[in-house]
Design a protein around this motif. Structure first.
Motif, short mmCIF file in Angstrom:
data_model
loop_
_atom_site.label_atom_id
_atom_site.label_comp_id
_atom_site.label_asym_id
_atom_site.label_seq_id
_atom_site.Cartn_x
_atom_site.Cartn_y
_atom_site.Cartn_z
N MET A 1 -0.61 12.36 -4.19
CA MET A 1 0.10 12.53 -2.93
C MET A 1 1.34 13.40 -3.11
SD MET A 1 -0.31 8.57 -1.61
CE MET A 1 1.01 8.67 -0.42
N LYS B 1 3.82 7.05 2.61
CA LYS B 1 3.26 8.41 2.66
C LYS B 1 4.05 9.35 3.55
CE LYS B 1 -1.04 10.95 3.34
NZ LYS B 1 -2.50 10.86 3.66
N GLU B 2 4.41 8.90 4.74
CA GLU B 2 5.07 9.81 5.68
C GLU B 2 6.52 10.12 5.30
OE1 GLU B 2 6.35 8.14 9.63
OE2 GLU B 2 5.11 6.44 8.97
N SER C 1 0.21 3.73 1.64
CA SER C 1 0.22 4.25 3.01
C SER C 1 1.55 4.00 3.70
CB SER C 1 -0.92 3.64 3.83
OG SER C 1 -0.75 2.23 3.95
N THR C 2 2.29 2.98 3.25
CA THR C 2 3.57 2.64 3.88
C THR C 2 4.66 3.67 3.57
OG1 THR C 2 4.26 1.26 2.01
CG2 THR C 2 3.05 0.17 3.79
N SER D 1 0.82 -1.21 0.00
CA SER D 1 0.00 0.00 0.00
C SER D 1 0.85 1.27 0.00
CB SER D 1 -0.90 0.00 1.24
OG SER D 1 -1.54 1.25 1.39
N GLU E 1 -2.91 7.81 -7.59
CA GLU E 1 -2.93 8.22 -6.19
C GLU E 1 -1.55 8.68 -5.74
OE1 GLU E 1 -4.16 8.94 -2.23
OE2 GLU E 1 -5.14 8.93 -4.19
#
Length: 219
Positions: free
Chosen positions: A162, A125-126, A122-123, A120, A158
């Motif tokens: 981002m 993003k930061e 999400s892994t 994902s 996506e």
């Protein structure tokens, strides 16, 4: 947005690699993609720092080095010293992403993070604001010649969204099954760096293959 093409030497004729590199450089490539595979993180075994060091003197291309290995931090200095300009590490292999990103940059290379098709966004993003490139794999890492997976296109869109939210110049690279048919799809989705292996090194006319891939992405 300039489209950059990064031919992967995984599909080059290794018996005359210097000549193969010369052909893509003269043919208009922007980067040279070097897949480093350890047989543990991904199947197959490919190249290491000695190979990069030996070909560095034959090319002025940006060396775009993709580490598909466990414990990449252990070998960072060797890859930078060998002549790597961009070093991509896999989020799945990192215990402390910020630390390794900082080490890559501190050693004088541009840091990049990659993720497998099943991983994902999400892994990563930061950590996006800390890197210069994000690599989205459209095939499982390890071998060239795999077919492009269209179901990854929403993930590329996506990723671009981002990146754009950060207002920083971060390249979005896509690797896996890229040819003149799939290239416009990933560019439309937001990618600007295209890794192509067999579509370029396997072509009878490398310059024509690079030119047609670039033209296929033009509006």
């Amino acid at each position: 947005m300039k489209i950059k093409i990064s031919p992967s030497i995984l599909s080059a004729d290794l018996g005359c690699l210097a000549n193969e590199i010369r052909k893509v450089e003269e043919g208009g490539a922007d980067y040279l993609h070097i897949d480093v595979i350890d047989g543990v993180f991904a199947p197959n075994i490919s190249f290491g720092p000695p190979l990069i060091k030996s070909i560095r003197k034959y090319s002025a291309l940006v060396f775009d080095v993709h580490l598909m290995i466990v414990d990449p931090e252990r070998y960072l200095d060797e890859f930078v010293e060998a002549g790597s300009d961009i070093i991509t590490v896999h989020i799945e292999a990192l215990k402390d992403p910020s630390r390794i990103i900082s080490r890559i940059r501190g050693a004088g290379a541009k840091p990049s993070i990659s993720l497998k098709p099943a991983t994902s966004l999400s892994t990563v993003k930061e950590f996006l604001d800390e890197i210069d490139m994000l690599l989205v794999m459209t095939v499982d890492p390890g071998f060239s010649g795999q077919s492009f997976k269209r179901d990854i296109l929403p993930k590329i869109r996506e990723a671009r969204r981002m990146i754009d939210q950060l207002n920083r110049e971060i390249d979005l690279q896509v690797d896996g099954g890229i040819n003149k048919e799939s290239a416009p799809l990933v560019v439309e989705a937001g990618a600007n760096v295209l890794v192509a292996a067999s579509a370029i090194f396997g072509a009878p006319d490398v310059e024509k293959a690079i030119r047609e891939m670039r033209e296929s992405c033009s509006p």
